[in-house]
Scaffold this motif. Structure first.
Motif, PDB file in Angstrom:
ATOM      1  N   LEU A 193       0.793  -1.410   0.114  1.00 49.80           N
ATOM      2  CA  LEU A 193       0.018  -0.058  -0.167  1.00 49.80           C
ATOM      3  C   LEU A 193       1.172   1.364   0.215  1.00 49.80           C
ATOM      4  O   LEU A 193       2.383   1.439   1.101  1.00 49.80           O
ATOM      5  CB  LEU A 193      -1.546  -0.099   1.374  1.00 49.80           C
ATOM      6  N   VAL A 194       0.552   2.361  -0.859  1.00 47.51           N
ATOM      7  CA  VAL A 194       1.207   3.147  -0.941  1.00 47.51           C
ATOM      8  C   VAL A 194       0.605   4.227  -0.763  1.00 47.51           C
ATOM      9  O   VAL A 194      -0.417   4.600  -1.448  1.00 47.51           O
ATOM     10  CB  VAL A 194       2.465   3.325  -2.378  1.00 47.51           C
ATOM     11  N   GLY A 195       1.038   5.653  -0.427  1.00 49.68           N
ATOM     12  CA  GLY A 195      -0.126   6.680  -0.524  1.00 49.68           C
ATOM     13  C   GLY A 195      -1.517   6.737   0.472  1.00 49.68           C
ATOM     14  O   GLY A 195      -1.670   8.019   1.066  1.00 49.68           O
ATOM     15  N   ILE A 196      -1.256   6.591   1.723  1.00 48.40           N
ATOM     16  CA  ILE A 196      -2.213   5.794   2.608  1.00 48.40           C
ATOM     17  C   ILE A 196      -1.843   6.509   3.536  1.00 48.40           C
ATOM     18  O   ILE A 196      -0.897   7.055   4.651  1.00 48.40           O
ATOM     19  CB  ILE A 196      -2.707   4.325   2.923  1.00 48.40           C
ATOM     20  N   ARG A 197      -2.941   7.560   3.775  1.00 42.72           N
ATOM     21  CA  ARG A 197      -3.655   8.340   5.083  1.00 42.72           C
ATOM     22  C   ARG A 197      -5.039   8.412   5.597  1.00 42.72           C
ATOM     23  O   ARG A 197      -5.014   8.835   6.796  1.00 42.72           O
ATOM     24  CB  ARG A 197      -3.012  10.102   4.863  1.00 42.72           C
ATOM     25  N   GLU A 198      -5.928   8.084   4.964  1.00 48.67           N
ATOM     26  CA  GLU A 198      -7.597   8.084   5.639  1.00 48.67           C
ATOM     27  C   GLU A 198      -7.707   6.863   5.982  1.00 48.67           C
ATOM     28  O   GLU A 198      -7.834   5.818   4.543  1.00 48.67           O
ATOM     29  CB  GLU A 198      -8.290   8.660   4.260  1.00 48.67           C
ATOM     30  N   ILE A 199      -7.894   5.940   7.049  1.00 46.31           N
ATOM     31  CA  ILE A 199      -7.787   4.710   7.186  1.00 46.31           C
ATOM     32  C   ILE A 199      -8.520   4.902   8.703  1.00 46.31           C
ATOM     33  O   ILE A 199      -8.509   5.681   9.518  1.00 46.31           O
ATOM     34  CB  ILE A 199      -6.259   4.583   7.921  1.00 46.31           C
ATOM     35  N   THR A 238       2.943   5.435   3.403  1.00 45.13           N
ATOM     36  CA  THR A 238       2.347   6.961   3.771  1.00 45.13           C
ATOM     37  C   THR A 238       3.486   7.967   3.258  1.00 45.13           C
ATOM     38  O   THR A 238       4.368   7.726   3.342  1.00 45.13           O
ATOM     39  CB  THR A 238       2.241   7.081   4.779  1.00 45.13           C
ATOM     40  N   PRO A 239       2.420   9.219   3.602  1.00 48.46           N
ATOM     41  CA  PRO A 239       2.978  10.652   2.498  1.00 48.46           C
ATOM     42  C   PRO A 239       4.467  10.566   3.475  1.00 48.46           C
ATOM     43  O   PRO A 239       5.019  10.905   2.525  1.00 48.46           O
ATOM     44  CB  PRO A 239       2.074  11.070   2.389  1.00 48.46           C
ATOM     45  N   ASP A 293      -5.463   4.360  -7.232  1.00 47.44           N
ATOM     46  CA  ASP A 293      -6.297   6.172  -6.925  1.00 47.44           C
ATOM     47  C   ASP A 293      -5.252   7.577  -7.106  1.00 47.44           C
ATOM     48  O   ASP A 293      -4.551   7.735  -6.318  1.00 47.44           O
ATOM     49  CB  ASP A 293      -7.044   5.581  -6.114  1.00 47.44           C
ATOM     50  N   ILE A 294      -6.006   8.304  -8.186  1.00 47.94           N
ATOM     51  CA  ILE A 294      -5.270   9.164  -8.643  1.00 47.94           C
ATOM     52  C   ILE A 294      -5.488  10.892  -6.346  1.00 47.94           C
ATOM     53  O   ILE A 294      -4.953  11.354  -7.114  1.00 47.94           O
ATOM     54  CB  ILE A 294      -5.428  10.545  -9.622  1.00 47.94           C
ATOM     55  N   ASP A 295      -6.162   9.704  -6.127  1.00 52.54           N
ATOM     56  CA  ASP A 295      -6.186  10.628  -4.752  1.00 52.54           C
ATOM     57  C   ASP A 295      -4.752  10.296  -3.515  1.00 52.54           C
ATOM     58  O   ASP A 295      -4.977  10.680  -2.769  1.00 52.54           O
ATOM     59  CB  ASP A 295      -7.609  10.494  -4.147  1.00 52.54           C
ATOM     60  N   ALA A 296      -4.199   9.783  -4.037  1.00 57.04           N
ATOM     61  CA  ALA A 296      -2.899   8.917  -3.429  1.00 57.04           C
ATOM     62  C   ALA A 296      -2.015  10.385  -3.481  1.00 57.04           C
ATOM     63  O   ALA A 296      -1.062  11.009  -3.035  1.00 57.04           O
ATOM     64  CB  ALA A 296      -2.096   8.494  -3.767  1.00 57.04           C
ATOM     65  N   VAL A 297      -2.479  11.370  -4.705  1.00 59.17           N
ATOM     66  CA  VAL A 297      -1.902  13.011  -5.033  1.00 59.17           C
ATOM     67  C   VAL A 297      -2.514  13.946  -4.241  1.00 59.17           C
ATOM     68  O   VAL A 297      -3.696  14.087  -4.484  1.00 59.17           O
ATOM     69  CB  VAL A 297      -1.674  13.073  -6.929  1.00 59.17           C
ATOM     70  N   ASP A 298      -1.922  14.798  -3.540  1.00 57.88           N
ATOM     71  CA  ASP A 298      -2.267  15.731  -2.549  1.00 57.88           C
ATOM     72  C   ASP A 298      -2.979  16.495  -3.648  1.00 57.88           C
ATOM     73  O   ASP A 298      -3.074  16.367  -4.983  1.00 57.88           O
ATOM     74  CB  ASP A 298      -1.286  16.915  -2.360  1.00 57.88           C
ATOM     75  N   PRO A 299      -3.822  16.504  -3.031  1.00 56.50           N
ATOM     76  CA  PRO A 299      -6.011  17.686  -3.794  1.00 56.50           C
ATOM     77  C   PRO A 299      -4.664  19.068  -4.561  1.00 56.50           C
ATOM     78  O   PRO A 299      -5.410  19.610  -5.500  1.00 56.50           O
ATOM     79  CB  PRO A 299      -6.608  17.561  -2.624  1.00 56.50           C
ATOM     80  N   PRO A 312      -6.071  16.100   1.727  1.00 57.86           N
ATOM     81  CA  PRO A 312      -4.924  16.478   2.216  1.00 57.86           C
ATOM     82  C   PRO A 312      -3.495  15.565   2.055  1.00 57.86           C
ATOM     83  O   PRO A 312      -3.630  13.954   3.537  1.00 57.86           O
ATOM     84  CB  PRO A 312      -5.026  17.612   2.906  1.00 57.86           C
ATOM     85  N   GLY A 313      -2.596  15.975   2.050  1.00 58.40           N
ATOM     86  CA  GLY A 313      -1.255  15.506   3.018  1.00 58.40           C
ATOM     87  C   GLY A 313      -1.083  13.963   1.668  1.00 58.40           C
ATOM     88  O   GLY A 313      -0.626  13.632   2.437  1.00 58.40           O
ATOM     89  N   GLY A 314      -0.817  14.810   0.147  1.00 54.29           N
ATOM     90  CA  GLY A 314      -0.724  13.275  -0.045  1.00 54.29           C
ATOM     91  C   GLY A 314       1.192  13.983  -0.727  1.00 54.29           C
ATOM     92  O   GLY A 314       1.580  14.368  -0.696  1.00 54.29           O
ATOM     93  N   LEU A 315       1.491  13.035  -1.863  1.00 62.45           N
ATOM     94  CA  LEU A 315       2.398  12.619  -3.199  1.00 62.45           C
ATOM     95  C   LEU A 315       2.382  13.830  -3.461  1.00 62.45           C
ATOM     96  O   LEU A 315       1.333  14.333  -4.506  1.00 62.45           O
ATOM     97  CB  LEU A 315       2.669  11.220  -3.624  1.00 62.45           C
TER      98      LEU A 315
END
Ligand SMILES: [Mn+2]
Length: 281
Positions: free
Chosen positions: A158-164, A181-182, A212-218, A229-232
């Protein structure tokens, strides 16, 4: 029908890469809708032919398969995706899919499961999608997929996870799933993260990339279903995707793009850049 402008192969058999769309919002619980416009938006943006990060794009090697049509019944939709995509994977094509919401990934993973080989997934998303629900939806992809015989969740990443959610956190801990995580992208270099991913995937496993492109910061990918918020950064994701490509993945999907929320096509152009790099050799 719109076509990806760099896709000039006349038929599936002539191509190495297949581009396809799975436009649907049916599995999404968020109020933000409009993912059905995503595949054609990416096709529109494909006019700019960028020089890839490495290698070259050969348009004669790319076939635009069109869209896999989706209706109102999610279970039927998943059957359709599984049937169509397993046929393409069976022909040894590298498949690039634009969603749709994340629920389509369960259909894709079921299609890969039919290849009868163990497979790992690098799942890049702000959410781990490990929720348990009666019906498949965009938050339950990896939970639903656990039952697939050939899916090697223990050796997936898992890469980029922050809303768990707490239940998801328990599964990640219990199954000891490798995750970044980021924040880890600040702590370690991407090269170091990549090496850990590479080491964790068994040599004999097939590898599939799911983004999922929401891995990237909004701020850098605002046109998504869930704002996390707080993404790659877009540069981090491009760099990582290019590293992951060297592991010979069998395909890539990019989901959750909602063109009407984009600002100056930042999200759409990032997605196009990622698939353009993926299809370069
Ligand atoms: Mn997500």
């Amino acid at each position: 029908m719109k076509k990806l402008k760099i896709a000039q192969a006349k038929k599936v058999s002539e191509s190495e890469f297949i581009f396809l769309g799975i436009p649907t919002d049916i599995g999404a619980a968020s109020a933000r809708k409009g993912r059905i416009m995503a595949p054609d938006k990416v096709r529109d943006l494909s006019e700019d032919w960028f020089i890839p990060f490495s290698g070259k794009v050969n348009p004669k090697n790319i076939f635009d398969y069109g869209n896999i049509r989706q209706g109102k019944d999610i279970l039927k939709n998943l059957d359709t995706i599984e049937n169509e995509i397993s046929k393409l994977f069976a022909q040894n094509k590298k498949i690039v899919t634009i969603g749709g919401d994340c629920s389509i990934k369960y259909g894709i993973l079921r299609g890969i499961n039919r290849l009868k080989k163990k497979f790992s997934v690098v799942y890049i998303d702000s959410h781990p999608d490990l929720m348990m629900k009666d019906m498949p939806y965009y938050g339950s992809v990896l939970n639903d997929s656990m039952a697939l015989k050939n899916f090697d969740l223990k050796n997936s990443v898992l890469v980029g996870i922050r809303e768990i959610e707490p239940d998801e956190h328990d599964i990640i801990e219990k199954k000891n799933i490798l995750h970044f995580t980021p924040m880890d992208f600040k702590r370690f270099t991407i090269d170091a993260i990549f090496e850990k991913i590479k080491k964790s995937i068994p040599k004999n496993n097939l590898l599939y990339l799911s983004l999922d492109i929401d891995a990237v910061d909004p701020s850098m990918a605002p046109a998504v279903g869930c704002i996390a918020p707080g993404g790659l950064t877009s540069n981090e994701i491009l760099y990582l995707m290019n590293k992951l490509k060297t592991l010979n993945p069998i395909g890539l999907d990019i989901t959750e793009f909602i063109p009407k929320f984009d600002i100056n096509d930042i999200t759409g152009k990032l997605i196009y850049r990622i698939i353009n790099d993926f299809m370069a050799k």
